[in-house]
Design an enzyme around this catalytic site. Structure first.
Site, PDB file in Angstrom:
ATOM      1  N   TYR A 122      29.199  47.952  46.331  1.00 20.26           N
ATOM      2  CA  TYR A 122      30.174  46.887  46.074  1.00 20.26           C
ATOM      3  C   TYR A 122      31.425  47.169  46.893  1.00 20.26           C
ATOM      4  CZ  TYR A 122      33.657  43.981  43.748  1.00 20.26           C
ATOM      5  OH  TYR A 122      34.652  43.076  43.490  1.00 20.26           O
ATOM      6  N   GLU A 147      35.143  39.490  48.738  1.00 22.69           N
ATOM      7  CA  GLU A 147      34.316  40.275  47.813  1.00 22.69           C
ATOM      8  C   GLU A 147      32.875  40.279  48.319  1.00 22.69           C
ATOM      9  OE1 GLU A 147      33.875  40.600  43.029  1.00 22.69           O
ATOM     10  OE2 GLU A 147      33.369  38.669  43.903  1.00 22.69           O
TER      11      GLU A 147
END
Length: 419
Positions: free
Chosen positions: A141, A229
């Protein structure tokens, strides 16, 4: 994910948001992939499809040696994979044989997908992203956000990706890497290498991985992003770092210098009331209450919603007409309020400073006559030209309930619904 939570918290302290105003521009996955690739970010090969013919051609081009492709619904909301179409089809993301791609696409394109982030109304799927199936061996991530604590840019990373980062951060906060970046200096080699080490990248080519982190930062800065993101940021079998799925948000204040990016706005994904309000420079957020509010000034609007709640009512919206609204803007504001079937009463609360009460009053009268207001209308005016405004309301011949102060106005608006 993280960016969406931050935006939701900032919009309003009322927890009953039904539809959320897009304070920041968001773009679709395929648009974000195209933008990132311009800055040297590795993205999966893919093609957008707007028709069945597009699906057919893209499936042929993107099929892997086994003949499989990935079909992704393009909506501005998360949770697509676990979502459900209103026609009954389960899942907004599918891996399928190219031979069956057209059949599946017919059940997705032009349909409405409901996810945990869309609410029960769902979002229309007007575009499909036909992407190559990737063989990913390691998922991480990575995000770049604006951080209030450091008053700057913050890099966030985790060696575990492809899942809910919020749940992971809550259970294992020690796994989250946070690296503040001075926007004046930009990202340094040391910071990029620190992130690569924290992500526990398996490839021996750490330099190439660091270059990808810097490329993502360059995308963020040059495009006036509020958020980049990537979940997952992944490694393929060759050790190549790939932004497998990404969400990008952009600051509305930068629209004047990011015209190409803001031309990508998809209004079909937004609340039509908010789209209409934006065209007239009105600040509107739809809620799920019964009392429509029209106020000048954000602080007064929040206070109005609070007093409505105090008297047992629920606000149907946040609507700030600003400090210098024209009569036409007031009329348009009423059109937006009356178009909401949930609204059972309307409360107008105006404190006239720059805004003149007589202008608001005339706008109210014109709107009531033109739109045809069929619900109780409570008006509280105070400030510049207030007596003239009250006289306009009185002489209008329209059934308008006037109030002496905000408390009185909220009481009367709530009482009108109960009666």
């Amino acid at each position: 994910m993280l960016g969406q939570i931050a935006r939701q918290a900032a919009r309003t302290r009322h927890a009953s948001l039904q539809l959320q105003q897009l304070r920041f521009l968001n773009i679709h996955e395929y648009q974000g992939a195209e933008l990132m690739s311009k800055f040297g970010v590795n993205v999966p090969p893919g093609k957008p499809a707007f028709s069945m013919e597009d699906v057919k051609l893209a499936s042929e081009a993107m099929a892997d040696p086994d003949g499989e492709v990935v079909i992704k619904s393009q909506i501005l909301a998360g949770g697509r994979g676990l979502g459900k179409f209103k026609n009954g089809l389960q899942g907004g993301v599918h891996i399928v044989d190219k031979v069956k791609a057209l059949e599946l696409a017919k059940q997705m394109l032009g349909e409405t997908l409901v996810t945990k982030q869309t609410g029960p109304t769902g979002k229309p799927v007007n575009t499909l992203y036909i992407a190559a199936k990737m063989k990913l061996i390691n998922e991480m991530y990575f995000a770049i956000l604006l951080d209030r604590t450091t008053s700057g840019v913050l890099l966030i990373g985790c060696s575990e990706g492809g899942t809910s980062i919020e749940d992971l951060a809550e259970k294992y906060p020690e796994k989250i890497i946070r690296i503040p970046v001075d926007i004046r200096d930009g990202i340094t080699d040391a910071q990029a290498n620190e992130m690569v080490d924290g992500l526990k990248i398996k490839s021996d080519d750490k330099k190439a991985a660091a270059e990808q982190i810097k490329a993502l930062y360059n995308t963020f800065k040059a495009s006036d992003c509020t958020m980049v993101e990537v979940n997952p940021l992944a490694e393929d079998a060759d050790g190549k770092l790939i932004a497998a799925d990404a969400k990008l948000g952009f600051d509305d204040n930068a629209a004047f210098r990011q015209k190409d990016i803001f031309a990508l706005r998809d209004s079909s994904q937004e609340d039509p009331r908010e789209v209409a309000a934006g065209k007239w420079d009105l600040n509107y957020i739809g809620l799920d209450g019964e009392i429509g509010c029209m106020v000048n000034g954000a602080g007064l609007a929040m206070a109005t919603m609070d007093i409505i709640k105090l008297h047992g009512g629920t606000p149907a919206n946040f609507l700030d007409v600003g400090g210098n609204a024209s009569e036409d803007q007031v009329v348009q504001a009423f059109k937006i309020l009356t178009a909401d079937k949930q609204v059972k009463a309307i409360l107008v609360n105006i404190f006239g400073g720059i805004m003149k009460c007589d202008v608001i009053a005339q706008g109210i009268v014109n709107a009531a006559k033109g739109v045809g207001i069929k619900v109780p209308l409570v008006v509280r005016l105070e400030g510049t030209n207030v007596e003239r405004g009250k006289q306009i309301l009185k002489d209008s011949g329209i059934n308008i309930t006037t109030a002496d102060d905000l408390d009185d106005a909220a009481h009367k608006a709530c009482a009108s619904i109960k009666h």
